[in-house]
Design an enzyme around this catalytic site. Structure first.
Site, mmCIF file in Angstrom:
data_model
loop_
_atom_site.group_PDB
_atom_site.id
_atom_site.type_symbol
_atom_site.label_atom_id
_atom_site.label_comp_id
_atom_site.label_asym_id
_atom_site.label_seq_id
_atom_site.Cartn_x
_atom_site.Cartn_y
_atom_site.Cartn_z
ATOM 1 C CB CYS A 228 -8.619 -5.328 -1.208
ATOM 2 S SG CYS A 228 -9.629 -6.719 -1.851
ATOM 3 C CG HIS B 2 -12.763 -3.868 -0.376
ATOM 4 N ND1 HIS B 2 -11.714 -3.742 -0.971
ATOM 5 C CD2 HIS B 2 -12.567 -2.629 0.433
ATOM 6 C CE1 HIS B 2 -10.853 -2.732 -0.644
ATOM 7 N NE2 HIS B 2 -11.466 -2.433 0.191
ATOM 8 C CG HIS C 236 -8.800 0.237 1.815
ATOM 9 N ND1 HIS C 236 -10.124 0.199 1.452
ATOM 10 C CD2 HIS C 236 -8.693 1.654 2.047
ATOM 11 C CE1 HIS C 236 -10.580 1.275 1.085
ATOM 12 N NE2 HIS C 236 -9.943 2.316 1.521
#
Length: 286
Positions: A184, A230, A242
């Protein structure tokens, strides 16, 4: 405890960078030697033969602080991240002239499309062009790269979301930063750096970029959204792009769906955990 973040502190117990003299104790202090990555990808690990923390790309510069038993400890010049790489993956310092602006490109043994490529390198890799042959550029390794896949070293894109979209479908890989595999924060870093915006490696570091959105301020394309562990980039006010372990790929996902799924994932087993922690608007100066 010295309070320094080990991820960006060039010291490993055997040696420390000279600028850390007086900041932390070390057996020796060194200026370090700049080397260049000579493999398509090399893992940057938290210890010799340890877990992957990040990766370095072909042509990237790495400052070696300590070297022993086939491993070099040092610091990436891309983002200051520290760790260990295989010494054999590094060569002498070489000044680049161009960078790879396609998701990946082949290195051809001859300037012919039908010539069998020997290897591929990835978006963000640095090369030194030695000859312009029109449809191909010859680089310092003796290989040939399609001209369309290269940009001058200072050339930049204008839309981070457009860059991130180039990685759509890329397999999720913890610590990855290329079309071969990406995580990510690696996706966000590649997208921002390609647009001339300095960006650190990890999502918690990236949460200091730009400015926080005010309560009730709507999201827009290019905003970053964060959870514990994240980060993703908004493709619109409602659509998230993402790299995540739920899809095991770079994927688009409605933000509301991602929020519900991650909120239910208290352990963070599929990328992120709990409620959204931050929303940031990125400016051109970071």
């Amino acid at each position: 405890m010295n309070g320094l973040d080990p991820r960006v502190t060039p010291a490993n117990g055997h040696a420390a960078a000279h600028e850390l003299r007086g900041v932390l104790e070390a057996t020796r202090y060194v200026k370090g030697t700049i080397r260049t990555v000579q493999q398509p990808l090399v893992n940057l690990s938290d210890a010799p033969r340890g877990d992957r923390s990040s990766q370095l790309l072909f042509g990237e510069a790495f400052r070696v602080i300590d070297e022993r038993d086939g491993f070099a400890f040092g610091q990436s010049l891309r983002d200051g991240y520290c760790g260990y790489v295989l010494s054999a993956a590094l060569s002498r310092q070489e000044a680049a002239t161009h960078w790879v602006a396609a998701p990946a490109t082949h290195l051809y043994p001859r300037a012919r499309l039908k010539a069998p490529p020997e290897v591929a390198i990835f978006f963000g890799s640095h090369v030194r062009v030695t000859s312009d042959l029109g449809e191909f550029q010859k680089i310092s390794t003796g290989h040939f790269v399609p001209t369309q896949h290269l940009q001058r070293l200072r050339a930049r894109f204008s839309d981070p979301v457009g860059v991130a979209d180039m990685f759509l479908g890329t397999p999720y890989l913890w610590g990855g930063c290329s079309r071969w595999g990406i995580d990510c924060s690696g996706l966000v870093q590649q997208a921002l750096v390609a647009c001339g915006i300095d960006c650190p490696r990890d999502s918690d570091q990236q949460s200091a970029l730009g400015r926080a959105l005010h309560q009730g301020e709507p999201l827009q394309r290019g905003d970053l959204v964060f959870w514990k562990g994240h980060v993703g980039i908004m493709a619109s006010d409602t659509l998230l792009l993402h790299a995540n372990a739920h899809h095991m790929a770079v994927a688009y996902e409605p933000l509301d769906d991602a929020r519900r799924r991650i909120a239910a994932n208290a352990e963070g087993t599929s990328g992120g955990a709990g409620e959204m922690t931050d929303r940031r608007r990125i400016t051109r100066n970071g």
